[in-house]
Design a protein around this motif. Structure first.
Motif, PDB file in Angstrom:
ATOM      1  N   TYR A   8       0.667  -1.257   0.095  1.00  0.00           N
ATOM      2  CA  TYR A   8      -0.170   0.086  -0.013  1.00  0.00           C
ATOM      3  C   TYR A   8       0.821   1.125   0.054  1.00  0.00           C
ATOM      4  CZ  TYR A   8      -3.583  -3.335   1.295  1.00  0.00           C
ATOM      5  OH  TYR A   8      -4.606  -4.069   1.530  1.00  0.00           O
ATOM      6  N   VAL A   9       0.411   2.205  -0.713  1.00  0.00           N
ATOM      7  CA  VAL A   9       1.094   3.365  -0.777  1.00  0.00           C
ATOM      8  C   VAL A   9       0.060   4.635  -0.461  1.00  0.00           C
ATOM      9  CG1 VAL A   9       3.064   3.208  -2.172  1.00  0.00           C
ATOM     10  CG2 VAL A   9       0.989   4.179  -3.172  1.00  0.00           C
ATOM     11  N   GLY A  17      -5.317   4.995   1.020  1.00  0.00           N
ATOM     12  CA  GLY A  17      -4.152   4.288   0.336  1.00  0.00           C
ATOM     13  C   GLY A  17      -4.551   3.781  -0.902  1.00  0.00           C
ATOM     14  N   SER A  30      12.248   5.732   0.422  1.00  0.00           N
ATOM     15  CA  SER A  30      10.828   5.597   0.578  1.00  0.00           C
ATOM     16  C   SER A  30      10.162   4.929  -0.528  1.00  0.00           C
ATOM     17  CB  SER A  30      10.250   6.803   0.935  1.00  0.00           C
ATOM     18  OG  SER A  30      10.251   7.611   0.180  1.00  0.00           O
ATOM     19  N   ASP A  34       4.668   7.428  -1.916  1.00  0.00           N
ATOM     20  CA  ASP A  34       4.009   7.399  -0.723  1.00  0.00           C
ATOM     21  C   ASP A  34       4.227   8.580   0.069  1.00  0.00           C
ATOM     22  OD1 ASP A  34       2.886   5.934   1.414  1.00  0.00           O
ATOM     23  OD2 ASP A  34       4.757   5.630   2.158  1.00  0.00           O
ATOM     24  N   PRO A 120       9.839   1.604   4.077  1.00  0.00           N
ATOM     25  CA  PRO A 120       8.476   0.905   4.151  1.00  0.00           C
ATOM     26  C   PRO A 120       8.182   0.349   5.303  1.00  0.00           C
ATOM     27  CG  PRO A 120       9.501   0.119   2.085  1.00  0.00           C
ATOM     28  CD  PRO A 120      10.521   0.742   2.908  1.00  0.00           C
ATOM     29  N   ASN A 151       2.729  -0.016   5.048  1.00  0.00           N
ATOM     30  CA  ASN A 151       3.197  -0.168   3.406  1.00  0.00           C
ATOM     31  C   ASN A 151       3.315  -1.574   3.165  1.00  0.00           C
ATOM     32  OD1 ASN A 151       5.291   2.559   3.974  1.00  0.00           O
ATOM     33  ND2 ASN A 151       3.535   2.855   2.731  1.00  0.00           N
TER      34      ASN A 151
END
Length: 262
Positions: A8-9, A17, A30, A34, A120, A151
């Motif tokens: 997930y971002v 998200g 990163s 995100d 993440p 994430n």
């Protein structure tokens, strides 16, 4: 063998998200896209879920690239290209908040919650299920995932992710497929997990209940000295420089390597 179950971002900090099958590690470590955008006030302070439950009442539906977003609430719905129509998106959002907001962008590291260990974040499917069961008001692991906002979700036993860190001056290396990450420590939580992700309504005594259950269920493999308090769950990571610009994918095996000095 644990495997990566979901990625997930959150392209706009504090909003919904988007689930991805693959994601790229950005040049600064990163995940790309995100928390690329954030709402701030005139002093540059975040207008986010920690500050106001009004954030929770906005739905954001992103395309997989995190560039096109449909924003909606009870007052209406609108679609924006965040790269080309950021001013229009800001104006739509601004009507929902006090004080006046700006919508700012950072194409590098973004606007992470942890400004030191901003790789993440990681949690297991087992953890999401167990923590959801602590609260009658939470509708299963899916809702708990929306509250915790990780994430990477790994298909593994409860609190498996507590294996991904050791002492405060070291890192635990682990591989997600061919990409190496470094676990740094348990994530300190804020008020956001206590709030319904749709309404913003807060569960009474959420933190107290969480702390009691986390203390009771802390696994033997979790380093006790990393818990100055028990309002911590999920793991913060760093991304080694040689892993940046690499891609991670759902379904990849997740293998713990070794512990290294910070």
């Amino acid at each position: 063998m644990p495997r990566l179950d979901a990625i997930y971002v959150y392209p706009v900090k504090s909003l919904d998200g988007v689930a991805l099958e693959t994601a790229k590690i950005g040049p600064d470590g990163s995940l790309a896209r995100d928390r690329q955008y954030a709402m701030v006030d005139a002093d540059g302070e975040y207008v986010n879920g920690k500050r106001t439950p009004a954030v929770h009442r906005i739905r954001a539906d992103f395309d997989p690239a995190g560039r096109i977003v449909t924003l909606s609430d009870r007052a209406g719905t609108a679609r924006f290209d965040l790269e080309r129509e950021r001013d229009r998106a800001r104006a739509w959002l601004d009507k929902r908040f006090e004080p006046e907001i700006e919508l700012v962008s950072d194409d590098g590291v973004g606007f992470p919650d942890d400004t030191t260990d901003f790789g993440p974040t990681v949690v297991s499917t087992g953890t999401l299920a167990v923590v959801a069961d602590w609260f009658d008001e939470v509708d299963g692991p899916g809702e708990m995932r929306r509250r915790l906002r990780p994430n990477l979700v790994v298909d593994a036993e409860p609190f498996w992710e507590d294996r991904l860190y050791a002492s405060s001056d070291s890192s635990v290396r682990f591989d997600v497929g061919d990409v190496t990450l470094e676990g740094r420590g348990p994530c300190q939580r804020c008020v956001v997990p206590a709030r319904d992700p749709d309404s913003g309504e807060e569960i009474e005594r959420f933190r107290t209940r969480f702390v009691e259950k986390r203390r009771e269920t802390l696994p033997a493999w979790a380093p006790q000295d990393r818990f100055d308090h028990y309002y911590r769950v999920m793991v913060n990571t760093r991304t080694p420089s040689n892993a940046r610009s690499e891609r991670i994918a759902v379904g990849s095996e997740v293998v713990i390597d070794d512990t290294t000095d910070r």
